[in-house]
Design an enzyme around this catalytic site. Structure first.
Site, PDB file in Angstrom:
ATOM      1  N   ASP A 110       0.851  -1.176   0.056  1.00 39.69           N
ATOM      2  CA  ASP A 110      -0.117   0.266   0.154  1.00 39.69           C
ATOM      3  C   ASP A 110       0.996   1.681   0.269  1.00 39.69           C
ATOM      4  O   ASP A 110       1.929   1.362   0.632  1.00 39.69           O
ATOM      5  CB  ASP A 110      -1.446  -0.117   1.570  1.00 39.69           C
ATOM      6  CG  ASP A 110      -1.863   1.479   1.586  1.00 39.69           C
ATOM      7  OD1 ASP A 110      -2.369   1.754   0.796  1.00 39.69           O
ATOM      8  OD2 ASP A 110      -1.576   1.845   2.313  1.00 39.69           O
ATOM      9  N   ASP A 114       0.060   4.241   0.930  1.00 36.25           N
ATOM     10  CA  ASP A 114      -0.343   6.083   2.086  1.00 36.25           C
ATOM     11  C   ASP A 114      -0.685   5.384   3.783  1.00 36.25           C
ATOM     12  O   ASP A 114      -1.113   4.419   3.595  1.00 36.25           O
ATOM     13  CB  ASP A 114      -1.345   6.963   2.336  1.00 36.25           C
ATOM     14  CG  ASP A 114      -1.677   7.404   0.413  1.00 36.25           C
ATOM     15  OD1 ASP A 114      -0.549   8.293   0.559  1.00 36.25           O
ATOM     16  OD2 ASP A 114      -2.694   6.972  -0.228  1.00 36.25           O
TER      17      ASP A 114
END
Length: 237
Positions: A69, A71
């Site tokens: 991922d 953020d």
């Protein structure tokens, strides 16, 4: 006689004041509650792992596809999201539905994002192994993006390992990352959110939790380890 009485009274008063002072000194202060070694040593009973332990668990295994991922996993990107909220919807989260915000976030605002040290260690390890590295984010897709170059530059990812960022977007009631993990045959997926861990499990991949920094704009903070997944120590930065 009066002098003797006054002297006795003075002694009694002094004793009373001294007792009060001792009592106050020995009573816990609400401003300084203190702690003890048991509290300091207390740890959440979850499956903590280190980057070195993850690397050791992969010893002897051939190169594979791994995913991250973005953020709060590899980038502390709250500065861009904070600016987006202040600019487009100060009183709500509506900025997250605004395509103008995503155009800016995906095309330059990550210059204000801070690369996380744990991500640097993990990516270096996977590059040494020869793994293919994917980034799968819940950000909305845009016509152009500079996120892929920002990540490749910040983490020194060779072109032979790097793949363009996958913008899975966000759809209510659907984990948009699951299908991408399956399509790319990603065997390990690192993320900070519950959706990252469940997406990995949906496709039989190994989901490993990275801690979200406590000053992230993305609240509430998730309960790391709640699914019994591995959680990397000291991964909040």
């Amino acid at each position: 006689m009066r002098k003797i009485t006054q002297a006795i009274s003075a002694v009694c008063l002094l004793f009373a004041l001294n007792s009060s002072a001792v009592a106050l000194a020995s009573s816990p202060s609400p401003l300084n509650p203190g702690t003890n070694v048991a509290r300091l040593a207390e740890q959440a009973p979850i499956h903590w792992v280190s980057v070195a332990q993850i690397e050791n668990s992969l010893a002897g295994r051939p190169p594979m596809a791994v995913g991250f991922d973005i953020d709060d996993t590899v980038l502390f990107s709250s500065p861009g999201f904070w600016r987006g909220k202040k600019t487009f919807s100060p009183e709500s989260e509506d900025y997250l539905k605004n395509p103008v915000f995503w155009e800016k976030m995906n095309n330059g605002w990550d210059e204000f994002s801070i690369p996380k040290e744990v991500a640097r260690q993990l990516i270096d390890m996977h590059v040494r192994r020869g793994d293919a590295i994917f980034f799968v984010t819940g950000r909305s897709p845009t016509k152009t993006e500079t996120v892929s170059k920002t990540l490749a530059d910040n983490f020194h990812i060779p072109a032979t390992n790097m793949n363009p960022v996958i913008f899975a977007g966000d759809k209510p009631g659907q984990n948009t990352k699951s299908q991408w993990l399956q399509d790319k045959n990603i065997r390990i997926f690192y993320g900070d959110s519950d959706n990252d861990i469940t997406a990995a499990r949906d496709v039989g991949a190994r989901g490993i939790r990275i801690l979200r920094a406590s000053n992230s704009t993305y609240k509430p903070l998730p309960q790391a380890g709640a699914f019994g997944e591995e959680v990397i120590v000291n991964s909040e930065y």
